[in-house]
Motif scaffolding. Sequence first.
Motif, short mmCIF file in Angstrom:
data_model
loop_
_atom_site.label_atom_id
_atom_site.label_comp_id
_atom_site.label_asym_id
_atom_site.label_seq_id
_atom_site.Cartn_x
_atom_site.Cartn_y
_atom_site.Cartn_z
N ARG A 203 39.38 16.53 -80.90
CA ARG A 203 38.90 15.28 -80.32
C ARG A 203 37.51 14.94 -80.85
NH1 ARG A 203 42.63 12.16 -78.12
NH2 ARG A 203 40.89 11.03 -77.18
N PRO A 204 37.23 13.64 -81.06
CA PRO A 204 35.87 13.25 -81.45
C PRO A 204 34.88 13.58 -80.33
CG PRO A 204 37.45 11.46 -81.77
CD PRO A 204 38.14 12.49 -80.96
N TYR A 205 33.63 13.69 -80.69
CA TYR A 205 32.61 13.93 -79.68
C TYR A 205 31.29 13.30 -80.14
CZ TYR A 205 31.11 17.80 -82.71
OH TYR A 205 30.68 18.55 -83.77
N LEU A 206 30.42 13.08 -79.18
CA LEU A 206 29.09 12.51 -79.42
C LEU A 206 28.05 13.59 -79.15
CD1 LEU A 206 29.61 9.18 -77.44
CD2 LEU A 206 29.71 9.43 -79.92
N PHE B 1 28.10 10.47 -83.92
CA PHE B 1 29.55 10.49 -83.74
C PHE B 1 30.15 11.52 -84.68
CE2 PHE B 1 33.79 9.05 -85.08
CZ PHE B 1 34.44 8.98 -83.84
N HIS B 2 30.99 12.39 -84.14
CA HIS B 2 31.61 13.44 -84.94
C HIS B 2 33.11 13.45 -84.68
CE1 HIS B 2 27.66 15.10 -86.01
NE2 HIS B 2 27.32 14.79 -84.77
N ASP B 3 33.89 13.46 -85.75
CA ASP B 3 35.34 13.43 -85.64
C ASP B 3 35.91 14.61 -86.44
OD1 ASP B 3 37.98 12.89 -85.36
OD2 ASP B 3 37.95 10.93 -86.32
N PRO B 4 36.21 15.72 -85.78
CA PRO B 4 36.70 16.91 -86.50
C PRO B 4 37.96 16.64 -87.31
CG PRO B 4 36.12 17.47 -84.24
CD PRO B 4 36.06 15.97 -84.35
N ALA B 5 38.79 15.67 -86.89
CA ALA B 5 40.04 15.40 -87.59
C ALA B 5 39.80 14.97 -89.03
CB ALA B 5 40.85 14.34 -86.85
N THR B 6 38.65 14.35 -89.29
CA THR B 6 38.38 13.86 -90.64
C THR B 6 37.95 14.96 -91.58
OG1 THR B 6 36.05 13.34 -90.17
CG2 THR B 6 37.68 11.62 -89.73
#
Length: 217
Positions: free
Chosen positions: A4-7, A99-104
Amino acid sequence: MMNRPYLVVECGPGLGEEICVSRDSLVIGRDSSSDYAIPNDRISRRHARIFLQDGRWMLEDLGSRNHTRLEGVKLEPGKPKMLSDGNRIQLASQSILGFHDPATTQSDDSKIITNGLWLDADRGDVYIHNQALEPKLSRRSFSILNLLYEKSLTPYPIASQEEIGAAGWPDEYGISDTMIDSEIYRLRKRLEEHVLDHDFIQSERGRGRWFVQLEEK
């Protein structure tokens, strides 16, 4: 947090705090009913939101009094912008959120982008059904398609000839309708090479042109 993305709060109240975007929409604001509340008078009650649309995470200003900025650029209320991993979001002059998106961070071979057409503005790539368009579009065609794509995510998705001309021929004057029509024709032909039964670019004389996404399967 899994994928999931996280801030991450980089500046302001809650410095260092991590906020998981656990649902497909997260509202940030001063009001305690917000998904993430920031107790500061310069933050509006409902300041901004992050949400998932067509497989991409978006940032939208909700009509805040002191504005929302993405990578230093002020957002117009109601006109969401796509988020990328590592982007910095500024709320008023009080908070900066990373903003951080581990999926990318997955490999390009395993990353699911979206079903349909998607643009990677950083690389100038166009994906249809998760396959990169090769060879790449010309810079002019990509700029026009990017304009139409981004406007399709707003309440008024139609782009005028003037807007298309400014996107395709920045800093140039005297752009004729014939020049624009010819570029749109070439762009349509390139997209038709991959999807024969769908017209991504619709048009109507006197109104303009707009992007139509493929329906999800």
